[in-house]
Motif scaffolding. Structure first.
Motif, PDB file in Angstrom:
ATOM      1  N   CYS A   1       5.504  17.462   9.644  1.00 16.65           N
ATOM      2  CA  CYS A   1       4.750  17.292  10.890  1.00 16.65           C
ATOM      3  C   CYS A   1       4.032  15.947  10.917  1.00 16.65           C
ATOM      4  O   CYS A   1       3.945  15.297  11.968  1.00 16.65           O
ATOM      5  CB  CYS A   1       3.743  18.422  11.059  1.00 16.65           C
ATOM      6  N   ILE A   2       3.509  15.509   9.772  1.00 15.52           N
ATOM      7  CA  ILE A   2       2.844  14.200   9.704  1.00 15.52           C
ATOM      8  C   ILE A   2       3.843  13.091  10.015  1.00 15.52           C
ATOM      9  O   ILE A   2       3.550  12.157  10.771  1.00 15.52           O
ATOM     10  CB  ILE A   2       2.206  13.998   8.320  1.00 15.52           C
ATOM     11  N   VAL A   3       5.042  13.194   9.429  1.00 15.06           N
ATOM     12  CA  VAL A   3       6.067  12.166   9.685  1.00 15.06           C
ATOM     13  C   VAL A   3       6.417  12.124  11.168  1.00 15.06           C
ATOM     14  O   VAL A   3       6.462  11.036  11.776  1.00 15.06           O
ATOM     15  CB  VAL A   3       7.325  12.458   8.837  1.00 15.06           C
ATOM     16  N   LEU A   4       6.661  13.276  11.779  1.00 17.33           N
ATOM     17  CA  LEU A   4       7.053  13.302  13.194  1.00 17.33           C
ATOM     18  C   LEU A   4       5.927  12.824  14.105  1.00 17.33           C
ATOM     19  O   LEU A   4       6.168  12.097  15.077  1.00 17.33           O
ATOM     20  CB  LEU A   4       7.472  14.715  13.593  1.00 17.33           C
ATOM     21  N   ALA A   5       4.692  13.205  13.796  1.00 16.69           N
ATOM     22  CA  ALA A   5       3.568  12.773  14.627  1.00 16.69           C
ATOM     23  C   ALA A   5       3.396  11.262  14.570  1.00 16.69           C
ATOM     24  O   ALA A   5       3.209  10.602  15.601  1.00 16.69           O
ATOM     25  CB  ALA A   5       2.287  13.474  14.175  1.00 16.69           C
ATOM     26  N   MET A   6       3.477  10.684  13.371  1.00 15.42           N
ATOM     27  CA  MET A   6       3.320   9.231  13.254  1.00 15.42           C
ATOM     28  C   MET A   6       4.520   8.499  13.834  1.00 15.42           C
ATOM     29  O   MET A   6       4.389   7.405  14.387  1.00 15.42           O
ATOM     30  CB  MET A   6       3.134   8.843  11.786  1.00 15.42           C
ATOM     31  N   LEU A   7       5.689   9.105  13.704  1.00 10.59           N
ATOM     32  CA  LEU A   7       6.888   8.503  14.276  1.00 10.59           C
ATOM     33  C   LEU A   7       6.716   8.294  15.779  1.00 10.59           C
ATOM     34  O   LEU A   7       7.078   7.248  16.325  1.00 10.59           O
ATOM     35  CB  LEU A   7       8.078   9.411  13.974  1.00 10.59           C
TER      36      LEU A   7
ATOM     37  N   CYS B   1       0.832  -1.203   0.000  1.00 12.21           N
ATOM     38  CA  CYS B   1       0.000   0.000   0.000  1.00 12.21           C
ATOM     39  C   CYS B   1       0.870   1.259   0.000  1.00 12.21           C
ATOM     40  O   CYS B   1       0.646   2.182  -0.805  1.00 12.21           O
ATOM     41  CB  CYS B   1      -0.923  -0.014   1.214  1.00 12.21           C
ATOM     42  N   ALA B   2       1.862   1.314   0.867  1.00  7.44           N
ATOM     43  CA  ALA B   2       2.728   2.495   0.941  1.00  7.44           C
ATOM     44  C   ALA B   2       3.520   2.696  -0.350  1.00  7.44           C
ATOM     45  O   ALA B   2       3.751   3.834  -0.776  1.00  7.44           O
ATOM     46  CB  ALA B   2       3.686   2.364   2.126  1.00  7.44           C
ATOM     47  N   SER B   3       3.918   1.605  -0.994  1.00  7.17           N
ATOM     48  CA  SER B   3       4.743   1.699  -2.194  1.00  7.17           C
ATOM     49  C   SER B   3       3.980   2.257  -3.390  1.00  7.17           C
ATOM     50  O   SER B   3       4.567   2.921  -4.252  1.00  7.17           O
ATOM     51  CB  SER B   3       5.299   0.311  -2.555  1.00  7.17           C
ATOM     52  N   LEU B   4       2.687   1.994  -3.468  1.00 12.75           N
ATOM     53  CA  LEU B   4       1.911   2.322  -4.662  1.00 12.75           C
ATOM     54  C   LEU B   4       1.070   3.587  -4.518  1.00 12.75           C
ATOM     55  O   LEU B   4       0.312   3.923  -5.440  1.00 12.75           O
ATOM     56  CB  LEU B   4       0.999   1.140  -5.024  1.00 12.75           C
TER      57      LEU B   4
ATOM     58  N   GLY C   1       6.472   7.585   8.340  1.00 18.15           N
ATOM     59  CA  GLY C   1       6.612   7.968   9.743  1.00 18.15           C
ATOM     60  C   GLY C   1       6.329   6.816  10.676  1.00 18.15           C
ATOM     61  O   GLY C   1       7.026   6.613  11.676  1.00 18.15           O
ATOM     62  N   ALA C   2       5.288   6.031  10.331  1.00 21.96           N
ATOM     63  CA  ALA C   2       4.952   4.876  11.163  1.00 21.96           C
ATOM     64  C   ALA C   2       6.076   3.849  11.160  1.00 21.96           C
ATOM     65  O   ALA C   2       6.460   3.316  12.214  1.00 21.96           O
ATOM     66  CB  ALA C   2       3.651   4.239  10.658  1.00 21.96           C
ATOM     67  N   GLY C   3       6.619   3.564   9.972  1.00 26.43           N
ATOM     68  CA  GLY C   3       7.701   2.581   9.897  1.00 26.43           C
ATOM     69  C   GLY C   3       8.961   3.042  10.605  1.00 26.43           C
ATOM     70  O   GLY C   3       9.604   2.278  11.343  1.00 26.43           O
ATOM     71  N   ILE C   4       9.325   4.306  10.405  1.00 23.12           N
ATOM     72  CA  ILE C   4      10.525   4.834  11.064  1.00 23.12           C
ATOM     73  C   ILE C   4      10.319   4.875  12.579  1.00 23.12           C
ATOM     74  O   ILE C   4      11.253   4.629  13.351  1.00 23.12           O
ATOM     75  CB  ILE C   4      10.850   6.235  10.519  1.00 23.12           C
TER      76      ILE C   4
END
Length: 532
Positions: A286-292, A72-75, A418-421
Motif C-alpha cells: 500500500c505504501i508503494v502504490l500510494a507513493m507511486l 539515502c534509499a540505498s542505505l 514507490g516515489a521513483g517508480i
C-alpha cells in the motif's frame, strides 16, 4: 506510608519504554524527521542559482539533485539493521553529526563535485536518521493506541517538512546565497545532538549471531542499482539504454541474491518471515502504490500550474499548500480514525477518497479554476495521508520490536521505490499521451520542430518562441492542449492504481488489535518500601 505501588509502576513504565518523557522523545524524533524532509525538497528552488554559480554540466546537475535520495534509499536497510545490532540511538546520533558536517560542506562548496560529495554524505546521514526515528518510536510507545497518535504526529511533521522546504528555500534565496539552504540544518543539529544524547533511550534488537556485513552491502548495492535505473527512466532516458538497463538488471540480481542469502542464514539480516504476515506485506504494498500515485501527480501538477496556468514557483508552492494542510489534519486525526474504523476500512477509504480526488481533477483545463484545484488538493492530501498513516502504523505494529529497525527501513525503502517508480511510470504515460498532440502536424511548424516540441511542454514553448509568428502561436496552443489531455489520461491511470490499492487493503485486519502492555516488576522493586 508505603511507596511500593508507585515505585513498581515507575519501573514498569521505564522497562516498557513508555516513561513520562516519551512525548519529549517524540518531539526530538520529529525534529530529526523535519530536517530530512526539508533537505529532500529545499534544494529544488536553488537549482537555478547553483547552476549560475558553479556552472555544472548536465550530468553533474542531475547528480546534485538526485544523489541525496539515491544514496539515502540505498542505505536504509543497511543502517536500519545496524541500529538493531549496535543501538538505534547510537546510529541516530551519528547520523545527526554526519548530517551537520555534510550541511556545512555543501554550504561552502566551490565546485559541482564537492557539492555532489556533500549531498551524498547528506544521504548517508539521512539513511541513518530515518529508520532510527521510527524504530525508537516503536520502542517508547509500546501501547498501540498511543503509538498510533505518535505516528500521526510524526507523519504530519513529514508533510510539513516536504511543503516548507521549497518555501523556506525561496525565502533564503531572496535574502542570501544558495548555500544558506543548507546552513539551516546546522543550528538544529547542534541542539538535537546533545538533547538526543540526553533524552533518547538506547535500544537494540536480537543480537544472536554475527551481523551480515556481506548481506548489508548486497542490499545497498542492489537498491542503488534499482533506484538509479528507475530514476533514469523517470528522467526520460530510453528504456533500451545500457545506462538504464544495466543498473536495473544488476540491482535486481543483487536483491534476488540478497533474499536467497537471507533465507539460508540462521540469523538473517532481515527477517523475511515478516512478509508472511498479511498485514505487514499488504502495508508495504500500500505504501508503494500510494507513493507511486502521489509523487508522479505532484510533479505533473507543478508543471501544469507553472507552464499551463503561468504561475510563479512561489505561487505554485502556495497553491499546493492545501494538500499539505489536509495531510497534516489527516495525520493528527489518524489515531482516532484507526481506533474507530480499523486498518482495513481506514486504508481502503483513504485510497478511494484519493481516487475520487484524482478523478475530480480531470476537470482541470486551460483556464485557472482555483476552487476546483483547492477542493481536489484538499481531498487528495487527506485521502493519501490517511492511507499512508494506516499502512505505516499497521506495518510497524506487525513487526517484532527486536526487528523494528529493519522493518522501518523496509517501510522507508518502499516509500522511496514507490516515489521513483511513480515518476517513471506516470511520466511515461504523460509523455505517451502528450507527444502525438504536437508531433502529428501543427500547421506551419516544420517536422524537426514538432519532434523537439514532443519531448516536453517546456521544450515546446522554447521552440514556439524561436518560431514566432502564427506558427509559434499555433504550436504553443497545441502543446498546451496536448499537455492537458496527457494530464487527464495520467489522472485516470493514477485513479486505477489507487483503486487497485483499495482492493489490496482488504487484506488488512478489520480491527485495531491493542495488546496489553505489561512488564513484570523485578522482585526487589516490589519489596521496596519508602517510609516518611
Amino acid at each position: 506510608m508505603s511507596g511500593t505501588t508507585t515505585a513498581a509502576a515507575a519501573l514498569r513504565r521505564r522497562a516498557a519504554g513508555a516513561g513520562a518523557d516519551r512525548w519529549v522523545v517524540l518531539v526530538v524524533l520529529c525534529v530529526s524527521l523535519l530536517l530530512v524532509a526539508l533537505d529532500a525538497t529545499v534544494l529544488h528552488v536553488a537549482v537555478p542559482a547553483v547552476t549560475e554559480d558553479l556552472r555544472p554540466g548536465a550530468i553533474e546537475l542531475l547528480w546534485i539533485v538526485d544523489v541525496y535520495p539515491l544514496v539515502c534509499a540505498s542505505l536504509l536497510i543497511l543502517f536500519g539493521t545496524l541500529g538493531d545490532r549496535v543501538g538505534r540511538r547510537r546510529v541516530l546520533l551519528l547520523g545527526y553529526a554526519l548530517f551537520g558536517v555534510a550541511s556545512a560542506l555543501a554550504a561552502v562548496a566551490d565546485g559541482a563535485q564537492v557539492l555532489i560529495a556533500a549531498r551524498a554524505l547528506l544521504g548517508v546521514g539521512g539513511a541513518m536518521i530515518m529508520p532510527a526515528t521510527l524504530s525508537i518510536l516503536r520502542q517508547v510507545f509500546p501501547d498501540r493506541r498511543e503509538r498510533a497518535l505518535a505516528i500521526g504526529i510524526w507523519s504530519a511533521v513529514a508533510a510539513v517538512g516536504a511543503a516548507v522546504g521549497p518555501l523556506l528555500g525561496g525565502f533564503l534565496l531572496e535574502h542570501f546565497w544558495w548555500g544558506s539552504v543548507f546552513l539551516v540544518n546546522i543550528p538544529l543539529m547542534l541542539v538535537s545532538l546533545p538533547v538526543g544524547r540526553l533524552l533518547l533511550p538506547e535500544s537494540k534488537g536480537d543480537r544472536a549471531g554475527p551481523w551480515d556485513v556481506v548481506g548489508a552491502l548486497m542490499a545497498a548495492a542492489g537498491l542503488f542499482g534499482v533506484v538509479l535505473g528507475v530514476k533514469r527512466l523517470g528522467g526520460g532516458e530510453p528504456v533500451a539504454s545500457v545506462f538504464t538497463v544495466l543498473p536495473l538488471v544488476a540491482g535486481a540480481a543483487l536483491l534476488v541474491a540478497f533474499v536467497r542469502r537471507q533465507r539460508r542464514r540462521p540469523h538473517p539480516l532481515v527477517d523475511l518471515e515478516m512478509f508472511r504476515r498479511p498485514a505487514f506485506s499488504t502495508s508495504v504494498g500500500c505504501i508503494v502504490l500510494a507513493m507511486l500515485a502521489l509523487v508522479g501527480l505532484e510533479l505533473i501538477a507543478a508543471q501544469y500550474l507553472q507552464l499551463v496556468l503561468g504561475l510563479s514557483p512561489l505561487q505554485t508552492g502556495l497553491r499546493l499548500l492545501p494538500l499539505t494542510f489536509a495531510a497534516m489534519a489527516a495525520g493528527l486525526a489518524g489515531a482516532r480514525m484507526l481506533r474507530r474504523f480499523g486498518p482495513r476500512r481506514m486504508v481502503c477509504a483513504g485510497f478511494c477518497l484519493t481516487a475520487f480526488a484524482v478523478l475530480l481533477l480531470t476537470a482541470m483545463g486551460r483556464a485557472d479554476n482555483c476552487a476546483l484545484l483547492v477542493s481536489g488538493f484538499v481531498l487528495l492530501g487527506f485521502g493519501l495521508e490517511t492511507t499512508l498513516f494506516g499502512a505505516y502504523e499497521s506495518m510497524l505494529s506487525e513487526s517484532p520490536q527486536e526487528q523494528a529497525g529493519g522493518a522501518a527501513a523496509i517501510g522507508e525503502t518502499s516509500y522511496q521505490l514507490g516515489a521513483g517508480i511513480g515518476i517513471a511510470l506516470l511520466g511515461s504515460v504523460m509523455n505517451a499521451a502528450y507527444a502525438p498532440g504536437v508531433t502529428g502536424g501543427v500547421p506551419g511548424v516544420p517536422a524537426p520542430a514538432s519532434v523537439a516540441a514532443g519531448h516536453s511542454l517546456g521544450e515546446a514553448y522554447e521552440v514556439a518562441a524561436q518560431l514566432g509568428g502564427p506558427a509559434g502561436v499555433a504550436l504553443r496552443r497545441a502543446a498546451g492542449d496536448a499537455f492537458v489531455h496527457g494530464l487527464h489520461v495520467t489522472l485516470v491511470v493514477s485513479a486505477g492504481l489507487l483503486l487497485l490499492g483499495a482492493v489490496m487493503a482488504l487484506r488488512l485486519p478489520r480491527a485495531m488489535q491493542c495488546e496489553a502492555v505489561s512488564v513484570p516488576a523485578p522482585r526487589d522493586a516490589v519489596e521496596t518500601r519508602v517510609s516518611v
